[in-house]
Structures are given as C-alpha cells and as structure tokens.
Write an enzyme that holds these catalytic residues in place. Structure first.
Site, short mmCIF file in Angstrom:
data_model
loop_
_atom_site.label_atom_id
_atom_site.label_comp_id
_atom_site.label_asym_id
_atom_site.label_seq_id
_atom_site.Cartn_x
_atom_site.Cartn_y
_atom_site.Cartn_z
CB SER A 68 -0.84 -0.11 0.97
OG SER A 68 -1.79 1.06 1.34
CG ASP A 279 -3.57 4.40 -0.61
OD1 ASP A 279 -3.81 3.92 -1.44
OD2 ASP A 279 -2.77 3.25 0.09
CG ASP A 281 -3.51 -0.83 -1.79
OD1 ASP A 281 -2.94 0.35 -1.31
OD2 ASP A 281 -3.77 -1.63 -1.25
CG ASP A 283 -6.48 0.88 0.38
OD1 ASP A 283 -5.30 1.71 1.18
OD2 ASP A 283 -6.41 -0.27 1.27
C1 G16 Z 1 -3.79 0.63 6.54
C2 G16 Z 1 -4.57 0.24 7.28
C3 G16 Z 1 -5.18 1.98 7.83
C4 G16 Z 1 -4.05 2.29 8.52
C5 G16 Z 1 -3.05 2.39 6.84
C6 G16 Z 1 -2.18 2.86 9.06
O1 G16 Z 1 -3.89 1.67 5.87
O2 G16 Z 1 -5.22 -0.14 5.77
O3 G16 Z 1 -6.30 1.42 8.66
O4 G16 Z 1 -5.17 3.53 9.42
O5 G16 Z 1 -2.58 1.36 7.37
O6 G16 Z 1 -1.97 1.79 9.75
P1 G16 Z 1 -0.57 2.18 11.30
O7 G16 Z 1 -0.88 3.65 11.62
O8 G16 Z 1 -0.47 1.19 12.28
O9 G16 Z 1 0.63 1.77 9.67
P2 G16 Z 1 -3.04 1.13 3.98
O10 G16 Z 1 -3.68 1.94 3.14
O11 G16 Z 1 -1.48 1.00 3.86
O12 G16 Z 1 -2.92 -0.92 4.21
#
Ligand code: G16
Length: 545
Positions: A68, A279, A281, A283
């Site tokens: 991501s 971002d 990917d 999402d």
């Molecule tokens: C992922 C999760 C999100 C989260 C983000 C950051 O996003 O799908 O729900 O807000 O990580 O998480 P953390 O603060 O725990 O690092 P993505 O877009 O990277 O898949």
C-alpha cells in the site's frame, strides 16, 4: 490430515525457508516487510487462504500482495474474506504462528492442530484469487502464494492480475454473491451507478477539471481505464508511474495527508485547482488545493478522510430528509478513529448523527459501521466507505416502486440506491470514493473551496518516532490513552494541559516499525510543539533506535 497432504506441505515449504531473525505480525493490514524477506510469509498465507476457503465451504477467498502506502522496496500480503471484508480477526493469531514457524516440521504441526481445532474438511479443495499491485517484487511473491495455495491438495489459485486492493475485495464479494465478478464488471458497475447519479442532479452545471495524483501506482492506471467511459468528468492524471516516478515517493495520499504539501508534479500552475491523491494500492483518497501563489505553491489546503466523510454524511442526510418521516427513521451513523480531527466530529454531531470510535485499521471501523442502517466510516488518512444494511437496501428498493417516478422522493431513493452500488461495500476504495465526491460536488454546485468551508480543521501534526521496540506501547481500545510504558500517559497529559484545545496520543504502528504521535491544538505552532514534546517523551521512555 492425510499423509499425502502432509507430504505436500513439507515438500513445498522446503522451497521457502524462513529468513533468520525475522518476527512478523499480521498487523493493521496484513504482513508487511522488505520484499526480499517475504517469500516464505506469502507462501504460508497462501496455505492459510486455502484453509479459510475450505472452512467456508470452498467460497472464494482473496489474497492481495501489496504494501500500500509503504515504500516501493517493501511489500506485503493480506487476505480478503469471502464477504469481501478483511480476514476474520479470529484467524490472525494462526497467521502469526505459521508466518513465524521456524521449520517445515513446525509449520505442518501448527497446520495440523489448527485444521483439527477448526474442524476443516480438507478433502474438497478451496479457491483463492490472487491480486497484486504494481511493485515488481509482486510477481515472484505471487508465484509463492500460488504454490502455498496449491500445496493444500485440490485447492485452486486464480491469478487475477494487477489490481487495486479494493478491486480484489469487490470481485471476491461479487463472486461469492453469485454476481458477475471480473474487473470489467467492477468498472461497469462504477460507470452505471455514476451515470445514474449524474442523471439525477437537479440543475447541472459545467464541471471543472480535477487533477489526480496516482502515487505512481496502480490507481492512476485503473483510473485511466475508467474515465475513458465517463463523459461527465474531466480528470487529468499525473504520477501514473510511467514517467519514471517512484511509487509513493514524494507522491500519494499518505504523503500529502501527513506532510500537507503538494505531491511531485504539482505546483504554482495548479493554484486553486481541485486536486486529489490516491495511495499506492488505491484504497485511500484525499483531496487538496493550493490556496494561493503567496504560499510558494507547495503548501496545500487538505480535504482529508474526515472532510470526505462529512460531505457524504451531508448528502445522505439530505436524501433521507427528502424522503421525509420514513427516511428520518434510518439509523445513519459515523465511525471515526482517534485521528479524526475534533472539528469534524463536532460537525457530524451537530448534524444530529451518532458518532462512534474504533481502533485504527479499517477492519475495526468496518465492523462498527455494519451496526447502522447506513454506516459511514473514514480514517483521517482517506480510507473509508459507506455501508448499507441489506434490510435498509431492500426497504429502499421497495420504496422505488411506491413513489411516482420523477417525484422528489423517488429521486432521493434512487440516489441512495445508486450510492450503494457506486461506493464499494467491501472496503474503502479510492476510485469509487472519488466518483462519489465528484458527483456530490456537481449535485451541490460546489467548488472544492466551498466544500472545505464545511468546518475548519483544528491544526494538527503527526510524527513518527523510531524506537527499539514499538510493542512496548500498549494503548486503550480506542487508542486515546497509553497504558504502557507506565507513567507515559501522565507525562503526555502534563504536556496537553499546556495548550489550548490540546489533544495528543501515541500508538504503535501496525504497518511500519515506528510509534506514531498525533497532536492537535488551537494553532499550528502549538500543535507542532505539542507533537514534538510528546515525541521527546516517547524517546525518553522507550529510547531511540
Ligand atoms: C493500513 C490500514 C489502515 C491504517 C493504515 C495505517 O492502510 O488499512 O486502516 O490506517 O494502514 O496503519 P498504522 O498506523 O497502524 O501503520 P494502508 O493504506 O497502508 O493499507
């Protein structure tokens, strides 16, 4: 488990030995690490996905290879349940165990115990759809996933190619509902529901151009395909990754949201334009504009997930009001996390909506949003969607027949049905979110600046702190207070007290090896200073790495 099955896993796992000194956790959104370390993990998640499919009567499960918003040299893997949602959290400890099993023998023993405990009938064979983002490392990781899936004898791995994460979730959901589930069906669904919403706009004005930052990832490429079939929207796409730009480097929703500066490829020429960022990917979605030349062309006014949520809530509430007393009975609610800007929470509460809070990670927000007739969830970082309950949807569809065509009530009901088709019901989706924002702005006749005036964000600041062991930070369930290390919360509270409208919290990231700090206060200088003092506290309690 039969001997042949055990032999199959023993044989294939020899191909993917676990790297030395690696400890992985399923985290906020699956396993993530430097791509070179991940083959054994992805292979093992392939096995888990087959078992998950088998447990659920051979329903199709999705396996997505992506890291991501993380840097291009990282990669990751996450699983979509047959509903299109995230892997059931009940299975995460098993994911952690097998990812960290140190030998083929230990791996087989863990699988054997789990299969027995969960009473998984392994004879039938499962089905797993495999997708990946544009990272080059994705190709070999996908091969490892295929081998993992097929090592559960009789299971089928289907390579569905380069996709956005939400596309794979949507396709898995559609497949298990017995609907058409190809990528073209996904596009067709977006196109039809978008056109329906455009057709229902009371007074249609000429729409201005949107400039999209594709984060040099898969989202921009998919958007190019989509807009070929849409005449009511003018989008210029930059940072498609074709012109040498690096995925997520100085570009993308995470960068723009955290740094509050323009992504590469944007500048003075874009002052006042409506801009958006995906971002890596696709999402996550955020909007922004460059307010004036005097800011040097790099500072942005950010319209983050909270502002998108507020716009969606306003539009849906408006349609329910048009429907009248029956519409007002709909339980419309909002789910946010501790990162939500205080001003956005006040705004949706003033609208009369119920607001609940969840832990970071869409899997937590999604669960809570399902409790409403219409549940809107968004993380400030731009990850979110709108969920319509089956019961409320069938009520709406019934009402479409009751009201006379062309009446205000019929139009309002038709808009809500179209929104439920447009917006991804499986997971937050930047492409469908963008189309919904665009159609609502056209419906309201609003510019991005007018939308931004819904409320004024309280100044905020986020920083990351690298520490030797981020798991030393343990928080309450809503992540607003730190329970460990002992004493740190009192120290944070002491800092907060020094600032007007001060609020701050810390939490360990689930996708990066850092502790995150969030601070909010009445001025930007105060928010910056609060964030920096809390970051200092983190360093003094946990040490710097
Ligand atoms: C992922 C999760 C999100 C989260 C983000 C950051 O996003 O799908 O729900 O807000 O990580 O998480 P953390 O603060 O725990 O690092 P993505 O877009 O990277 O898949």
């Amino acid at each position: 488990m039969e001997e042949t099955q055990i032999a199959s896993i023993l044989k294939t796992s020899e191909l993917y030995p676990i790297p030395q000194s690696i400890k992985l956790s399923y985290g906020t959104a699956g396993f993530r690490a430097d791509a070179s370390l991940l083959e054994s993990t992805v292979y093992r998640v392939g096995i888990l996905s087959s078992l998950r499919s088998l447990k659920l009567n051979s329903s199709t499960v999705g396996l997505m290879i992506t890291a991501s918003h993380n840097k291009v040299s990282d990669n990751g893997v996450k699983v979509s349940d047959p509903s299109g949602g995230m892997l059931s959290q009940e299975w995460e400890p098993f994911a952690d165990q097998i990812a960290n099993a140190s030998s083929p023998k230990e791996l087989v023993s863990l699988i054997k115990d789990f299969v027995e405990k969960k009473e998984i009938a392994i004879e039938k064979g499962g089905e797993v759809w495999l997708g990946r983002d544009t990272r080059l490392s994705g190709e070999s990781l996908l091969r490892a996933a295929e081998i993992g899936v097929r090592s559960v004898l009789g299971s089928v791995a289907v390579d569905v190619g380069v996709l956005t994460t939400p596309q794979l979730h949507w396709m898995v959901r559609a497949k298990n509902k017995g609907l058409n589930a190809t990528e073209s069906d996904y596009f067709e669904n977006l196109i039809t529901s978008f056109k329906c919403l455009i057709g229902l706009i009371p007074v249609k004005l000429e729409s201005s151009k949107l400039v999209l930052d594709g984060a040099n990832g898969v989202g921009g490429l998919k958007m190019e395909v989509l807009i070929r079939s849409l005449s009511d929207i003018d989008v210029e796409i930059r940072n498609t990754g074709r012109d040498g730009g690096v995925l997520n480097e100085g570009v993308g929703a995470d960068f723009v949201q955290k740094e509050k500066v323009v992504p590469l490829g944007f500048g003075l020429k874009d002052v006042g334009m409506r801009c958006a960022s995906f971002d890596g990917d696709a999402d996550r979605l955020v909007y922004f504009y460059i307010p004036s030349e005097s800011c040097g062309g790099d500072k942005v006014e950010l319209l983050d997930g909270d502002k998108i949520l507020s716009l969606f809530a306003l539009f849906i509430k408006e349609q329910l009001n048009i429907i009248g007393d029956e519409g007002k009975k709909c339980r419309l609610g909002v789910v946010q996390t501790a990162y939500a800007n205080g001003a956005s929470t006040d705004y949706v509460k003033e609208m009369g909506l119920e607001v609940v809070f969840a832990k970071t990670g869409v899997k937590h927000l999604h669960e809570k949003a399902e409790e409403f007739d219409v549940g809107i969830y968004f993380e400030a970082n731009g990850h979110g969607t709108i969920l319509f309950s089956e019961c409320f949807l069938s009520w709406l569809v019934g009402k479409q027949k009751d009201y006379s065509e062309g009446s205000d009530k019929h139009n309002a009901v038709s808009r809500l049905v179209a929104v439920s088709n447009l917006i991804n019901q499986a997971v937050g989706d930047a492409l469908s979110g963008l189309l919904l924002v665009e159609v609502i702005l056209q419906h309201m006749g609003w510019s991005v600046q007018k939308w931004n005036e819904l409320y004024k964000d309280l100044p905020s600041k986020q920083v990351k702190v690298e520490v030797p062991d981020r798991t030393a930070v343990v928080t309450t369930s809503e992540e607003t207070e730190a329970l460990k290390p002992l004493g740190i919360q009192d120290a944070i509270n002491g800092e907060i007290k020094k600032y007007q409208r001060g609020r701050a919290f810390i939490r360990p990231s689930g996708t990066e090896d850092v502790v995150r700090v969030y601070a909010e206060a009445s001025t930007q200088e105060a928010a910056d200073s609060l964030a920096s003092s809390v970051a200092q506290l983190v360093k003094s309690f946990l040490g710097s790495s």
